[in-house]
Design a protein around this motif. Structure first.
Motif, PDB file in Angstrom:
ATOM      1  N   UNK A 172       0.827  -1.210   0.000  1.00 58.99           N
ATOM      2  CA  UNK A 172       0.000   0.000   0.000  1.00 58.99           C
ATOM      3  C   UNK A 172       0.854   1.249   0.000  1.00 58.99           C
ATOM      4  N   UNK A 173       1.939   1.227   0.790  1.00 57.12           N
ATOM      5  CA  UNK A 173       2.758   2.441   0.870  1.00 57.12           C
ATOM      6  C   UNK A 173       3.449   2.715  -0.458  1.00 57.12           C
ATOM      7  N   UNK A 174       3.929   1.663  -1.104  1.00 54.38           N
ATOM      8  CA  UNK A 174       4.592   1.872  -2.391  1.00 54.38           C
ATOM      9  C   UNK A 174       3.591   2.418  -3.409  1.00 54.38           C
ATOM     10  N   UNK A 175       2.367   1.896  -3.341  1.00 55.41           N
ATOM     11  CA  UNK A 175       1.306   2.434  -4.199  1.00 55.41           C
ATOM     12  C   UNK A 175       1.091   3.918  -3.909  1.00 55.41           C
ATOM     13  N   UNK A 176       1.020   4.245  -2.593  1.00 55.88           N
ATOM     14  CA  UNK A 176       0.762   5.629  -2.202  1.00 55.88           C
ATOM     15  C   UNK A 176       1.892   6.553  -2.650  1.00 55.88           C
ATOM     16  N   UNK A 177       3.111   6.039  -2.651  1.00 56.09           N
ATOM     17  CA  UNK A 177       4.239   6.836  -3.121  1.00 56.09           C
ATOM     18  C   UNK A 177       4.028   7.220  -4.590  1.00 56.09           C
ATOM     19  N   UNK A 178       3.546   6.273  -5.374  1.00 53.47           N
ATOM     20  CA  UNK A 178       3.224   6.570  -6.768  1.00 53.47           C
ATOM     21  C   UNK A 178       2.147   7.629  -6.868  1.00 53.47           C
TER      22      UNK A 178
ATOM     23  N   UNK B 264       5.957   2.332  -9.659  1.00 56.52           N
ATOM     24  CA  UNK B 264       5.815   2.134  -8.212  1.00 56.52           C
ATOM     25  C   UNK B 264       4.444   1.570  -7.873  1.00 56.52           C
ATOM     26  N   UNK B 265       3.399   2.161  -8.477  1.00 59.80           N
ATOM     27  CA  UNK B 265       2.047   1.717  -8.157  1.00 59.80           C
ATOM     28  C   UNK B 265       1.868   0.262  -8.570  1.00 59.80           C
ATOM     29  N   UNK B 266       2.359  -0.077  -9.768  1.00 60.00           N
ATOM     30  CA  UNK B 266       2.220  -1.463 -10.222  1.00 60.00           C
ATOM     31  C   UNK B 266       2.985  -2.407  -9.306  1.00 60.00           C
ATOM     32  N   UNK B 267       4.192  -1.970  -8.859  1.00 61.86           N
ATOM     33  CA  UNK B 267       4.978  -2.844  -7.984  1.00 61.86           C
ATOM     34  C   UNK B 267       4.238  -3.086  -6.670  1.00 61.86           C
ATOM     35  N   UNK B 268       3.709  -2.015  -6.076  1.00 58.23           N
ATOM     36  CA  UNK B 268       2.976  -2.164  -4.821  1.00 58.23           C
ATOM     37  C   UNK B 268       1.784  -3.077  -4.982  1.00 58.23           C
ATOM     38  N   UNK B 269       1.050  -2.877  -6.085  1.00 53.94           N
ATOM     39  CA  UNK B 269      -0.152  -3.686  -6.294  1.00 53.94           C
ATOM     40  C   UNK B 269       0.215  -5.134  -6.606  1.00 53.94           C
ATOM     41  N   UNK B 270       1.354  -5.339  -7.312  1.00 53.56           N
ATOM     42  CA  UNK B 270       1.777  -6.709  -7.609  1.00 53.56           C
ATOM     43  C   UNK B 270       2.117  -7.441  -6.313  1.00 53.56           C
ATOM     44  N   UNK B 271       2.729  -6.721  -5.364  1.00 53.78           N
ATOM     45  CA  UNK B 271       3.014  -7.339  -4.067  1.00 53.78           C
ATOM     46  C   UNK B 271       1.717  -7.727  -3.370  1.00 53.78           C
ATOM     47  N   UNK B 272       0.725  -6.863  -3.451  1.00 52.68           N
ATOM     48  CA  UNK B 272      -0.553  -7.163  -2.794  1.00 52.68           C
ATOM     49  C   UNK B 272      -1.314  -8.264  -3.518  1.00 52.68           C
TER      50      UNK B 272
END
Lengths: 233, 495, 102
Positions: B170-176, B209-217
């Motif tokens: 979520x945080x990585x997504x929010x950074x994006x 960044x957003x894609x990376x965060x969402x891929x982790x989730x």
């Protein structure tokens, strides 16, 4: 050896990430497009019911975010008390009879309650608001608890659950009531925005204080246990 | 009318969460039955409304998009809303019978369940990047709470791993989101898509960044480590919810972002790279599923593999002709729907099998085919959809994806699609083989109630029948958005 | 370089440090602190970058307030889970007894 390699690789990856991110931030700062948002916000502030723009965004323009955010807080409080399923939350180890703490408490508790009230009231036109007030309220509760005052209301009974959900429920009620009165969902009827926002802030303060306090108090853990699936009856 | 339906989707789950917190498990069950009925009717109503009139935007609190939060109700969104209603209702009904009401903590199941549902509906309808973050957190925290419910050490370990993974995501997504807001000054996805240009390194970094965060989730390989313990250790109805719906929420946002911004901010390398990770997930996840000693771990690793297919969306929609991209989108949507139905059926059936033999191990299943043929059959039907044999939804999805791969000249994905089906057959048949072995010393089986057996069967039949009704399901996706402007104008902006 | 941009860059550095801690630390509470460090970094980037463009901007300030509450809820939930986990197993990290999943 393997550990040092891992350390080095992580360090390199994080440094690379930081540099790339910094480059992106600098580029975004240079390439920023003009936005009409601040002007729109200033123009709509008059009809939002509050004077402080941050409070207006939180409780009027983007109040769906705030509603869900309180939901997240309720979830945390709920999971907290679900794990502490003892009948009494009183932990004798935390009772202290320190006379200095007791004397301090007599001074601090009323002052902190006053401060919470001020923060709540200040939210309308300067920094402050429900969350700050709720946090101070919870801190008061923590202090009282450390001083060994009995706090029967944080027992995980229906009263506590009512307290947890009160702010959320009132917020939700206002959200839907607006639609019944012919407005959009989550909108306040004209002229009533200020009063409704104040009501929401007051109940939110109580609920937020209660949730944070419950999370602190929910420390003792129960010894009951849930059998794993397939572990037999 | 439409806005009442849509508000029913957003606010009734929240209201039910608040109400059920005040009740105990049995009273909450009654309340939730009523709530599930309302949700099913509202979702169906909204689906019909959108299917006949097209999609629309709705400004919450009467404030239009850049200032307030807008919801986007289109064909894709209502398809997912309806899917959620079906799967969550099935899981809720199953949980009402499956969970032990005498445990004091089970009362918290219903509020968490309803918060989860509210968050899911919020994600399907969300068009505001920050609001999507809050909805995602609502989902994550209630999902973690559901995994941890009961508080055993193994459950807590899985819940903590899960919690740390989703929080970082979520945080990585929010950074994006922060980068995008810093550059474009708006949080509305459509608003950003309207102004973003082709050569924007900062915005491209934000998308990455957003894609990376969402891929982790979403537990994309190799970030899938948290999924099997969490889905394996949770109670079966909860596992079904998590595998069927929760991982789809973050994928849905990633797909929306890619389809809106990918053509300008993405690159060939990025698209192929994400596709390669998806392919890796299919192969590696299936192989691990084949090797697991515990039944639910098999099903959980199978989720890792099936999630891999979803990420083929990225290469199959990047820089291809419009009809090919549409084929791929339809294929992925069908894959999401059929996997949600089949996997929740599989987890619920697996729960029944475990209840019956009182062991989680695959090799303890010997002889259960005599005692619980019905649940085993549901498990198998769901497996047929995962193997993507005709006429299942899984087959229809893979067929569309095959066509899209060939039409865009990316033949290498065909290999992945075919190999994935074969590997799925391997791990499903391994379970079947175990159930027919008659080397069990005792005949000590427990027979779960009929209602527990009926629910996974219904879901498996839905997954099976999806292939036959794929046409009407897909036709809603391609609906025009013309009506949107009128409806937006209907919703008067506050004075 | 405006002071706001400096805040944003400080946020970037915090994100990097937090990520390093999050990936490498095994003690659950430390990892939770690393998570909060990343959170603070993200909030600084959000406000600093937006205010660099058009001066004081209430929207990101409100977003950050929401984000802080969400982060507090997540942190509190994690602490409750960690405490209970420690009470049951005596471990302070998830890696203590390998990948045993039974």
């Amino acid at each position: 050896m393997r550990r040092r390699l891992l350390l080095f690789l992580t360090l390199a990856a994080c440094a690379g990430f930081t540099v790339a991110l910094a480059a992106a931030v600098l580029h975004a700062a240079g390439a920023a497009l003009p936005s009409a948002l601040p002007e729109q916000l200033a123009a709509s502030l008059g009809s939002s019911g509050v004077e402080h723009p941050v409070t207006a965004v939180l409780l009027n323009f983007r109040n769906y975010d705030t509603l869900l955010e309180i939901g997240v807080l309720v979830i945390a409080g709920m999971v907290g008390i679900s794990l502490a399923s003892t009948s009494s939350l009183e932990d004798p180890a935390l009772r202290s009879s320190d006379s200095l703490l007791y004397a301090l408490q007599r001074w601090f508790v009323p002052l902190m309650l006053l401060l919470a009230l001020y923060l709540l009231w200040a939210g309308a036109d300067r920094p402050g608001g429900a969350f700050q007030a709720g946090a101070v309220l919870a801190a008061t509760g923590v202090l009282m608890r450390l001083g060994g005052l009995p706090m029967e209301f944080v027992r995980p009974g229906v009263l506590l659950r009512l307290g947890l959900v009160l702010g959320f429920a009132v917020f939700l009620l206002v959200a839907v009531a607006g639609a019944l009165a012919g407005e959009a969902f989550l909108a306040y009827p004209p002229g009533m925005a200020g009063g409704l926002i104040l009501t929401i802030e007051i109940v939110l303060t109580l609920s937020i204080g209660m949730i944070l306090l419950a999370l602190f108090v929910a420390a003792p853990v129960s010894d009951e246990h849930e059998p794993e699936e397939g572990a037999g009856p | 009318m439409n806005q009442w339906l849509m508000a029913g989707l957003l606010f009734t789950p929240l209201a039910w969460a608040a109400l059920s917190l005040l009740l105990d498990f049995r009273q909450g069950r009654w309340l939730s039955w009523l709530g599930m009925l309302i949700q099913a009717l509202v979702s169906l109503g909204l689906w019909v409304a959108v299917a006949s009139n097209g999609g629309f935007y709705y400004a919450l609190a009467g404030w239009e998009a850049p200032l307030g939060i807008a919801l986007r109700v289109d064909g894709l969104a209502v398809t997912f809303v309806l899917l959620t209603a079906a799967v969550a209702t099935a899981c809720g009904l199953h949980a009402g019978v499956y969970l032990d009401p005498s445990k004091s903590w089970q009362r918290y199941f219903w509020p968490l369940f309803w918060f989860l549902w509210a968050g899911l509906n919020g994600v399907w309808l969300g068009a505001d990047l920050f609001n999507l973050y809050v909805s995602l957190e609502l989902i994550s925290l209630s999902a973690v709470g559901l995994v941890a419910l009961g508080g055993e050490a193994a459950a807590l370990r899985a819940a903590l791993r899960y919690l740390f993974a989703v929080l970082l995501g979520s945080l990585v997504y929010l950074l994006g989101v922060a980068l995008l807001y810093g550059q474009f000054g708006t949080l509305s996805l459509t608003g950003i898509a309207a102004v973003v240009g082709a050569d924007e390194p900062a915005a491209a970094m934000a998308l990455l960044l957003m894609l990376a965060g969402l891929a982790l989730k979403t537990a994309l390989f190799p970030l899938h480590g948290w999924l099997p313990p969490a889905h394996g250790v949770a109670k079966s109805p909860v596992s079904a919810l998590l595998s069927g719906l929760v991982v789809k929420a973050s994928f849905y946002i990633a797909a929306r972002l890619w389809l809106e911004l990918g053509d300008r901010l993405g690159s060939h390398t990025l698209a192929q790279g994400i596709g390669a990770l998806g392919a890796g997930a299919v192969i590696w996840g299936s192989w691990l599923a084949f090797r697991q000693p515990h039944l639910k771990q098999v099903v959980a690793y199978s989720s890792v593999a099936q999630i891999g297919y979803l990420f083929l969306l990225f290469p199959l929609t990047f820089a291809v002709a419009e009809p090919v991209s549409r084929l791929a989108q339809q294929g992925i949507t069908l894959q999401v729907v059929s996997h949600a139905l089949a996997k929740s059926a599989m987890f619920l059936a697996a729960g029944n099998l475990i209840l019956s033999v009182r062991s989680k191990r695959v090799d303890a299943l010997g002889g259960v085919s005599h005692y619980l043929p019905f649940s085993l059959f549901s498990f198998g039907l769901a497996g047929v959809s995962l193997m993507s044999l005709p006429p299942t939804g899984g087959f229809a999805a893979k067929w569309l994806l095959l066509q899209a791969s060939l039409a865009s000249g990316q033949w290498w994905w065909v290999v992945v699609l075919l190999l994935g089906g074969v590997l799925a057959a391997a791990y499903v048949f391994r379970i079947y083989r175990a159930t027919f072995l008659e080397d069990r010393a005792s005949d000590d089986f427990y027979h779960p109630p009929r209602s527990l057996e009926a629910i996974p069967m219904l879901l498996a039949l839905l997954a099976l029948g999806l292939g036959l009704v794929a046409e009407p399901v897909l036709s809603v996706l391609a609906l025009p958005f013309e009506v949107a402007a009128e409806v937006a104008a209907d919703v008067a902006v506050q004075p | 370089m405006s002071p706001d941009l400096l805040y944003a860059l400080a946020g970037v550095v915090l994100c990097g440090i937090g990520l390093f801690g999050f990936l490498l630390l095994e003690h659950l509470l430390r990892r939770l602190l690393a998570f909060n460090l990343i959170g603070s970094g993200v909030f600084l980037v959000l406000i600093g970058l937006a205010q660099h463009r058009n001066g004081p901007d209430p929207v990101p300030q409100a977003l950050v307030l929401t984000g802080i509450v969400v982060a507090i809820a997540a942190t509190a939930l994690a602490v409750v889970l960690i405490r209970r986990y420690y009470h049951l197993t005596g471990h302070t990290s998830l890696a203590d007894d390998g990948e045993a999943q039974s």
